[in-house]
Motif scaffolding. Sequence first.
Motif, short mmCIF file in Angstrom:
data_model
loop_
_atom_site.label_atom_id
_atom_site.label_comp_id
_atom_site.label_asym_id
_atom_site.label_seq_id
_atom_site.Cartn_x
_atom_site.Cartn_y
_atom_site.Cartn_z
N SER A 107 44.93 40.25 33.66
CA SER A 107 43.60 39.95 33.11
C SER A 107 43.16 40.97 32.06
N TRP A 108 43.81 42.11 31.99
CA TRP A 108 43.48 43.15 31.04
C TRP A 108 44.24 43.02 29.71
N HIS A 109 45.35 42.33 29.69
CA HIS A 109 46.24 42.33 28.53
C HIS A 109 45.57 41.87 27.24
N TYR A 116 42.70 42.52 26.27
CA TYR A 116 41.76 43.54 25.81
C TYR A 116 42.37 44.92 25.61
N LEU A 117 43.70 45.03 25.65
CA LEU A 117 44.33 46.35 25.64
C LEU A 117 43.94 47.23 24.45
N SER A 173 38.45 51.12 31.45
CA SER A 173 37.44 50.13 31.13
C SER A 173 37.67 49.50 29.76
N VAL A 174 37.23 48.27 29.64
CA VAL A 174 37.23 47.59 28.34
C VAL A 174 35.96 48.01 27.61
N PRO A 186 37.18 42.06 32.65
CA PRO A 186 37.50 42.65 33.95
C PRO A 186 36.57 43.85 34.23
N THR A 237 37.12 49.84 42.29
CA THR A 237 36.51 49.08 41.21
C THR A 237 35.03 49.41 41.13
N THR A 287 35.43 47.51 35.47
CA THR A 287 36.02 48.83 35.33
C THR A 287 36.73 49.20 36.63
N LEU A 291 48.64 47.63 33.89
CA LEU A 291 47.37 47.01 34.25
C LEU A 291 47.58 45.55 34.63
N THR A 315 40.75 48.96 25.38
CA THR A 315 40.73 49.55 26.71
C THR A 315 40.90 51.06 26.61
#
Length: 182
Positions: A52-54, A56-57, A79-80, A98, A112, A100, A49, A60
């Motif tokens: 910017s996702w890291h 919230y992993l 998605s977060v 971020p 997206t 979805t 991913l 997620t």
Amino acid sequence: MQKAFTVFIALASCLSWPTQFAFAEGYIGFTELKPRDCVVIDPQRAVKLPASWHKYLTFTKICPLKKEQSSKAVVSIISVWTEDYLNTKQAKVWEDFPYTIIVDDRMNVVGTLPEIFPADAPAEPAVYFGNWKSEVPTEIRVDVYDPTVAGDHYYEPLIWNEKQKRYYMTDKEPKSGSRPNR
């Protein structure tokens, strides 16, 4: 007594009308994505991913979009789970989460969503997918229940472009009210 019962039924019907028809209870040929169908993303897939996702992993989830329960998903939504994340924080401040994303089976981003599924506080998007071509849903619809003054709205569908292997939305502006059932 009969008159009172008739008035009760009429009143009950009126009070339940907004929730019954808010999003037409789905669409013929489409499946509604349910949060219970989503699972925490596997760490080996999660590393693919964007950065910017890291953060919230742990919160997620990946949601396979399958034609049938026994099918293998070629496309999934990632998605977060914003509410789960915020519930771990002292100050429940909305962050720049971020949006979805839609990924293929190799974790390539192919689209997206315009909202965060399953909650883009205080809005709650409903995601429908259908119009299948092989194992790929060629149309994804996003309808949003929004209790704020902005009200309920929907977006133009995300349409699969076979040549580019991506989902595109012709108009990204939300449309007020419920989607006309086309």
